[in-house]
Design a protein around this motif. Structure first.
Motif, mmCIF file in Angstrom:
data_model
loop_
_atom_site.group_PDB
_atom_site.id
_atom_site.type_symbol
_atom_site.label_atom_id
_atom_site.label_comp_id
_atom_site.label_asym_id
_atom_site.label_seq_id
_atom_site.Cartn_x
_atom_site.Cartn_y
_atom_site.Cartn_z
ATOM 1 N N ARG A 88 32.673 -12.311 -17.212
ATOM 2 C CA ARG A 88 33.312 -11.686 -18.369
ATOM 3 C C ARG A 88 32.820 -10.255 -18.510
ATOM 4 N N ILE A 89 33.763 -9.313 -18.606
ATOM 5 C CA ILE A 89 33.416 -7.910 -18.776
ATOM 6 C C ILE A 89 33.524 -7.586 -20.266
ATOM 7 N N PRO A 90 32.424 -7.240 -20.921
ATOM 8 C CA PRO A 90 32.476 -6.983 -22.365
ATOM 9 C C PRO A 90 33.258 -5.712 -22.676
ATOM 10 N N PRO A 91 34.058 -5.712 -23.743
ATOM 11 C CA PRO A 91 34.777 -4.498 -24.135
ATOM 12 C C PRO A 91 33.805 -3.454 -24.660
ATOM 13 N N LEU A 92 34.261 -2.221 -24.728
ATOM 14 C CA LEU A 92 33.393 -1.108 -25.104
ATOM 15 C C LEU A 92 32.830 -1.263 -26.514
ATOM 16 N N ARG A 93 33.581 -1.882 -27.411
ATOM 17 C CA ARG A 93 33.099 -2.037 -28.790
ATOM 18 C C ARG A 93 31.877 -2.951 -28.874
ATOM 19 N N GLU A 94 31.648 -3.770 -27.835
ATOM 20 C CA GLU A 94 30.470 -4.639 -27.802
ATOM 21 C C GLU A 94 29.281 -3.955 -27.136
ATOM 22 N N ARG A 95 29.481 -2.756 -26.631
ATOM 23 C CA ARG A 95 28.393 -2.003 -25.999
ATOM 24 C C ARG A 95 28.476 -0.533 -26.421
ATOM 25 N N PRO A 96 28.251 -0.286 -27.708
ATOM 26 C CA PRO A 96 28.417 1.073 -28.251
ATOM 27 C C PRO A 96 27.504 2.108 -27.613
ATOM 28 N N GLU A 97 26.378 1.667 -27.015
ATOM 29 C CA GLU A 97 25.479 2.622 -26.371
ATOM 30 C C GLU A 97 26.116 3.274 -25.154
ATOM 31 N N ASP A 98 27.243 2.725 -24.681
ATOM 32 C CA ASP A 98 27.932 3.307 -23.522
ATOM 33 C C ASP A 98 28.996 4.331 -23.913
ATOM 34 N N ILE A 99 29.320 4.401 -25.200
ATOM 35 C CA ILE A 99 30.437 5.252 -25.630
ATOM 36 C C ILE A 99 30.222 6.712 -25.235
ATOM 37 N N MET A 100 29.087 7.294 -25.615
ATOM 38 C CA MET A 100 28.857 8.705 -25.331
ATOM 39 C C MET A 100 28.570 8.946 -23.853
ATOM 40 N N SER A 121 31.798 17.811 -30.801
ATOM 41 C CA SER A 121 31.291 18.106 -32.142
ATOM 42 C C SER A 121 30.720 16.834 -32.758
ATOM 43 N N SER A 122 29.897 17.006 -33.766
ATOM 44 C CA SER A 122 29.317 15.845 -34.448
ATOM 45 C C SER A 122 30.409 14.989 -35.076
ATOM 46 N N ARG A 123 31.484 15.635 -35.518
ATOM 47 C CA ARG A 123 32.597 14.893 -36.103
ATOM 48 C C ARG A 123 33.303 14.029 -35.053
ATOM 49 N N ALA A 124 33.485 14.594 -33.873
ATOM 50 C CA ALA A 124 34.123 13.838 -32.783
ATOM 51 C C ALA A 124 33.241 12.672 -32.348
ATOM 52 N N ILE A 125 31.945 12.909 -32.250
ATOM 53 C CA ILE A 125 31.006 11.848 -31.864
ATOM 54 C C ILE A 125 31.031 10.720 -32.885
ATOM 55 N N ASP A 126 31.031 11.076 -34.151
ATOM 56 C CA ASP A 126 31.056 10.075 -35.215
ATOM 57 C C ASP A 126 32.345 9.261 -35.150
ATOM 58 N N ALA A 127 33.470 9.930 -34.878
ATOM 59 C CA ALA A 127 34.758 9.238 -34.788
ATOM 60 C C ALA A 127 34.778 8.261 -33.615
ATOM 61 N N MET A 128 34.223 8.677 -32.482
ATOM 62 C CA MET A 128 34.193 7.796 -31.309
ATOM 63 C C MET A 128 33.305 6.581 -31.548
ATOM 64 N N LYS A 129 32.193 6.779 -32.227
ATOM 65 C CA LYS A 129 31.275 5.676 -32.473
ATOM 66 C C LYS A 129 31.833 4.672 -33.486
ATOM 67 N N LYS A 130 32.713 5.145 -34.371
ATOM 68 C CA LYS A 130 33.291 4.260 -35.381
ATOM 69 C C LYS A 130 34.573 3.575 -34.903
ATOM 70 N N TYR A 131 35.149 4.082 -33.801
ATOM 71 C CA TYR A 131 36.419 3.545 -33.320
ATOM 72 C C TYR A 131 36.249 2.123 -32.789
ATOM 73 N N HIS A 132 37.302 1.306 -32.921
ATOM 74 C CA HIS A 132 37.232 -0.107 -32.525
ATOM 75 C C HIS A 132 37.357 -0.299 -31.011
ATOM 76 N N TRP A 133 37.933 0.642 -30.305
ATOM 77 C CA TRP A 133 38.114 0.605 -28.838
ATOM 78 C C TRP A 133 38.793 -0.688 -28.344
ATOM 79 N N PRO A 134 40.029 -0.884 -28.758
ATOM 80 C CA PRO A 134 40.761 -2.048 -28.225
ATOM 81 C C PRO A 134 41.162 -1.779 -26.780
ATOM 82 N N GLY A 135 40.751 -2.649 -25.855
ATOM 83 C CA GLY A 135 41.095 -2.440 -24.457
ATOM 84 C C GLY A 135 40.391 -1.242 -23.867
#
Length: 241
Positions: free
Chosen positions: A193-205, A227-241
Motif C-alpha cells: 500500500r502506497i500512502p497518500p501525501l496527506r498521510e505523510r505531510p513531512e514529504d510535502i515541501m 512564500s510562507s503563505r504558499a507553504i501554509d496553503a500546501m501544508k493545509k491542503y488535503h491532497w486527494p490523489g
C-alpha cells in the motif's frame, strides 16, 4: 530524543538508498515511505507478482520501478502501461501485439508490451479497467501459458514479472462480477500500500522543492522558493490523489 529519532530515520533512508539504488523520482523522508522502501527491498529479490494499492498520483510507478531496479531483472526492460488510457480493442493490441491486417489500420506486425518486457518487468497501472476478455488472456500469461497476438495463431511465451497497480476497489469489482476472482488472487501474491501525501505531510515541501528545481532546470527561469503563505496553503491542503 526527537533529534535522535530524526537522525535514525535519516540514517535508515540513506542505508535503503544504498541498497536499492538512489532514484531521483523517489523523494521522501516520511516513515510511511521508508516502510515502503523496506518492503520493496524484500520483494525485489523474489519473482512474485506484486499488487500496488494507492490513490492516483501517490507514486505507484516510482515504487514499481524501484522494485525492478533492485531485482535480478534490473538489466532487462521495464515497461509501464496505463490500462485506463485506451479502449478495450486498442488495449488488447498494445498488451499482446497484433499481426498485419488484424484490423483496419494494422499495416504491420507489432509486438505487444508483454513481448517488449520479456526478461524484465511489466507494470500495469489501473488494471481494474481491463475488460473481462482481456483479463482472461492476461490470466493465461500469469499461469505461464502461451498467448497469441491479435489476429495471429502463433503461440508466444514470455518471461515477465508482473507488477499491477490500481486505485480501484478490486474486492468490490469481484463481487460485482466485473473482475475475475481467479485473476485477483493471482495478482495479490504480495500487496503493497502506497500512502497518500496527506498521510505523510513531512514529504510535502520536499516534493514541492523537488518539482520547483525540475522546473527551473528545464525552463531556465522561475521562482527561487515559496512564500510562507504558499507553504501554509500546501501544508493545509488535503491532497486527494
Amino acid at each position: 530524543m526527537l533529534e535522535n529519532r530524526l537522525h535514525h530515520s535519516k540514517s535508515r533512508i540513506q542505508e535503503l538508498e544504498q541498497q536499492l539504488g538512489h532514484s531521483d523520482q523517489w523523494v521522501s523522508a516520511s516513515s510511511g515511505m521508508t516502510r515502503v522502501r523496506e518492503q520493496v527491498l524484500k520483494v525485489a529479490s523474489t519473482n512474485a507478482t506484486v499488487l500496488l494499492r494507492g490513490e492516483s498520483g501517490s507514486g505507484k510507478e516510482v515504487v514499481a520501478r524501484a522494485i525492478h531496479d533492485a531485482s535480478q531483472r534490473s538489466t532487462g526492460p521495464f515497461v509501464a502501461m496505463n490500462c485506463a488510457a485506451l479502449t478495450p480493442t486498442l488495449l488488447e493490441s498494445e498488451l499482446f501485439g497484433h499481426e498485419k491486417g488484424a484490423f483496419t489500420g494494422a499495416t504491420d506486425r507489432k509486438a505487444g508490451k508483454f513481448e517488449q518486457a520479456n526478461g524484465g518487468t511489466i507494470m500495469l497501472d489501473e488494471l481494474g479497467e481491463m475488460s473481462i476478455e482481456i483479463q482472461s488472456k492476461f490470466l493465461r500469461i500469469l499461469e505461464g501459458k502461451p498467448f497469441e497476438r491479435v489476429g495471429g495463431s502463433k503461440p508466444i511465451v514470455v518471461d515477465v514479472r508482473v507488477i499491477a497497480a490500481t486505485n480501484k476497489d478490486l474486492e468490490q469489482a469481484v463481487k460485482d462480477g466485473v473482475f475475475r476472482s481467479d485473476l485477483y488472487f493471482r495478482l495479490r501474491v504480495i500487496e503493497l500500500r502506497i500512502p497518500p501525501l496527506r498521510e505523510r505531510p513531512e514529504d510535502i515541501m520536499l516534493l514541492a522543492n523537488h518539482f520547483l528545481q525540475q522546473f527551473q532546470q528545464r525552463s531556465g527561469y522561475g521562482p527561487k522558493g515559496f512564500s510562507s503563505r504558499a507553504i501554509d496553503a500546501m501544508k493545509k491542503y488535503h491532497w486527494p490523489g
